[in-house]
Design an enzyme around this catalytic site. Structure first.
Site, short mmCIF file in Angstrom:
data_model
loop_
_atom_site.label_atom_id
_atom_site.label_comp_id
_atom_site.label_asym_id
_atom_site.label_seq_id
_atom_site.Cartn_x
_atom_site.Cartn_y
_atom_site.Cartn_z
N ASP A 134 -16.57 9.53 8.93
CA ASP A 134 -16.85 9.55 7.34
C ASP A 134 -18.26 9.77 6.89
O ASP A 134 -18.44 10.48 6.03
CB ASP A 134 -16.41 8.03 6.95
CG ASP A 134 -16.31 7.88 5.51
OD1 ASP A 134 -15.96 8.90 4.73
OD2 ASP A 134 -16.66 6.73 4.86
N CYS A 188 3.61 21.63 1.64
CA CYS A 188 3.84 20.94 0.45
C CYS A 188 4.73 21.51 -0.26
O CYS A 188 5.41 21.31 -1.37
CB CYS A 188 2.49 21.15 -0.27
SG CYS A 188 1.35 19.66 0.22
N CYS A 191 5.91 21.35 -4.28
CA CYS A 191 5.83 19.70 -4.55
C CYS A 191 4.65 19.59 -5.27
O CYS A 191 3.35 19.88 -4.83
CB CYS A 191 6.11 18.74 -3.42
SG CYS A 191 5.76 17.13 -3.79
N CYS A 194 1.75 14.60 -6.59
CA CYS A 194 0.58 13.85 -6.62
C CYS A 194 -0.25 14.50 -7.73
O CYS A 194 -1.00 13.54 -8.53
CB CYS A 194 -0.26 14.20 -5.20
SG CYS A 194 -0.53 15.96 -4.80
N CYS A 198 -1.36 11.78 -10.88
CA CYS A 198 -2.87 11.43 -10.65
C CYS A 198 -3.20 10.72 -12.12
O CYS A 198 -3.28 11.49 -13.28
CB CYS A 198 -3.86 12.37 -10.41
SG CYS A 198 -5.60 11.97 -10.63
N CYS A 214 -12.10 11.06 -10.23
CA CYS A 214 -11.10 10.42 -9.36
C CYS A 214 -11.54 8.68 -9.41
O CYS A 214 -12.68 8.41 -9.44
CB CYS A 214 -11.54 10.76 -7.91
SG CYS A 214 -10.67 9.93 -6.96
N CYS A 240 -8.30 4.08 -4.96
CA CYS A 240 -7.02 4.44 -5.83
C CYS A 240 -6.27 5.17 -4.70
O CYS A 240 -6.30 5.93 -3.93
CB CYS A 240 -7.09 5.27 -6.73
SG CYS A 240 -5.61 5.75 -7.80
N CYS A 243 -1.93 8.80 -5.57
CA CYS A 243 -1.56 10.36 -4.84
C CYS A 243 -1.10 10.15 -3.50
O CYS A 243 -0.32 11.04 -3.04
CB CYS A 243 -2.66 11.23 -5.06
SG CYS A 243 -4.01 10.79 -3.84
#
Length: 374
Positions: A134, A188, A191, A194, A198, A214, A240, A243
């Protein structure tokens, strides 16, 4: 040295220490990512939390000159909270995003990467390694994608066939030339769930994210929440998951690990006690969560916004106490705003009574509290 056999042994060992998915790629530059990052910054989408040096983010050998390969790992985390307390009128609760459930994932991932590094050193004594999770300079998602751990979904997450998007990602630069794995094909299809769901329109649609919109990013900022997002965050205290929750690829997935211990009362805490929590209390209660990395101020601000979202009238005495006595202008201002939003015209007398004794930035929030429509 039989590198092919070593790779298989590394995979077997990785699974034995709680690594759910592992892949290998070269230490070549991420040339395609470089242009994406340039465009990303030019469009103003960056959060400011990322490494700003694009060369460091895209050229692995700047971090480890002897790197020949990158080992990418994924550890699945749970997304179901058994025994979660209910948020009801008079006892409203907030929510930490699932990536922050249990011990800080940086610790969880580093422990696994450290064990993997020690294993590699027993097999190849002169090996050179460098691990990242990260906060490292490389893009965890770009590495994972190229190493075949999954494909990049429209929500920007790496979608793993077995773990979905509920994964912690990390990587290790190594000086051994492992055979690279093949990337997975994007599936995906048509689709766009998400993107459509959002709450703030932060998903651009091509897998890119406008961090400035976001909610996950917004809950981590330390200043006033922008007006247009105050009712968008709901009862989210940190992060959050929308999504990810709506993604069909996540259906039926809920990975469990012994070192990810879930604490329902902490992960879905009462909002009112958060308002006046001391630094020591916050650290003792929430310090082990990844969601505590920005300190208590954003969490307390978000708790105030959540109470306004719920129109929680029983919290008014505590909000008034915060508005009158908290030493931080942003917290006082947000509390006054929330009081106005909850009580409407009934808050006018209280706000007018204390208006002249406040500084300008708080006064602006007092006015907005009475004027802004929810």
């Amino acid at each position: 040295m039989d590198i092919k056999q070593l790779k298989q042994d590394v995979i077997t060992y990785a699974h034995s220490i709680g690594i759910d998915s592992i892949g290998f790629t070269t230490a070549d530059p991420f040339d395609e990512l470089k242009q994406k990052l340039i465009d990303y910054h030019e469009k103003g989408y960056a959060s400011g939390f990322e490494e700003s040096d694009i060369s460091l983010r895209t050229e692995p050998k700047l971090s480890l000159p002897t790197a020949r390969s990158i080992i990418a790992i994924a550890v699945g985390y749970p997304n179901k909270l058994k025994g979660a307390p209910k948020s009801v009128k008079g006892d409203r609760r907030g929510m930490f995003a699932r990536a922050s459930w249990g011990q800080d994932y940086h610790t969880i991932m580093r422990n696994r990467l450290d064990k993997l590094a020690e294993y590699l050193k027993t097999r190849v004594p002169d090996i050179e390694v460098q691990s990242m999770v990260d906060t490292g300079v490389l893009s965890d998602r770009a590495v994972a994608e190229r190493a075949g751990l999954g494909f990049a979904g429209r929500n920007g997450f790496v979608i793993n066939p077995d773990l979905g998007t509920w994964t912690y990602l990390g990587e290790m630069l190594v000086s051994v030339p492992f055979e690279p794995d093949d990337p997975l094909m994007d599936s995906c299809g048509d689709c766009t769930i998400c993107v459509d769901r959002c709450p703030t329109g932060a998903l651009v649609g091509d897998g890119q994210l406008n961090s400035q919109k976001c909610i996950s990013f917004l809950t981590q900022t330390k200043g006033y929440m922008k007006d247009e997002y105050r009712y968008k965050i709901g009862n989210r205290l940190y992060g959050c998951d929308t999504c990810q929750q709506v993604c069909p690829k996540n259906k039926g997935i809920n990975t469990q690990h012994d070192d990810i211990v879930l604490e329902p009362e902490i992960l879905k805490p009462r909002l009112v006690p958060l308002l006046k929590m001391s630094n020591k209390e916050f650290k003792n209660t929430y310090g082990h969560l990844a969601g505590a990395w920005r300190g208590k101020k954003p969490i307390q601000r978000n708790a105030i916004l959540a109470l306004a979202h719920f129109k929680e009238t029983t919290a008014i005495p505590d909000l008034k106490d915060v508005a009158l006595n908290d030493p931080r202008p942003m917290i006082r201002g947000t509390a006054y705003w929330a009081i106005g939003q909850i009580l409407g015209e009934e808050a006018t007398e209280f706000i007018n009574e204390h208006y002249t004794s406040e500084i300008e930035e708080v006064q602006q929030e007092m006015i907005k509290g009475l004027e802004q429509e929810s």
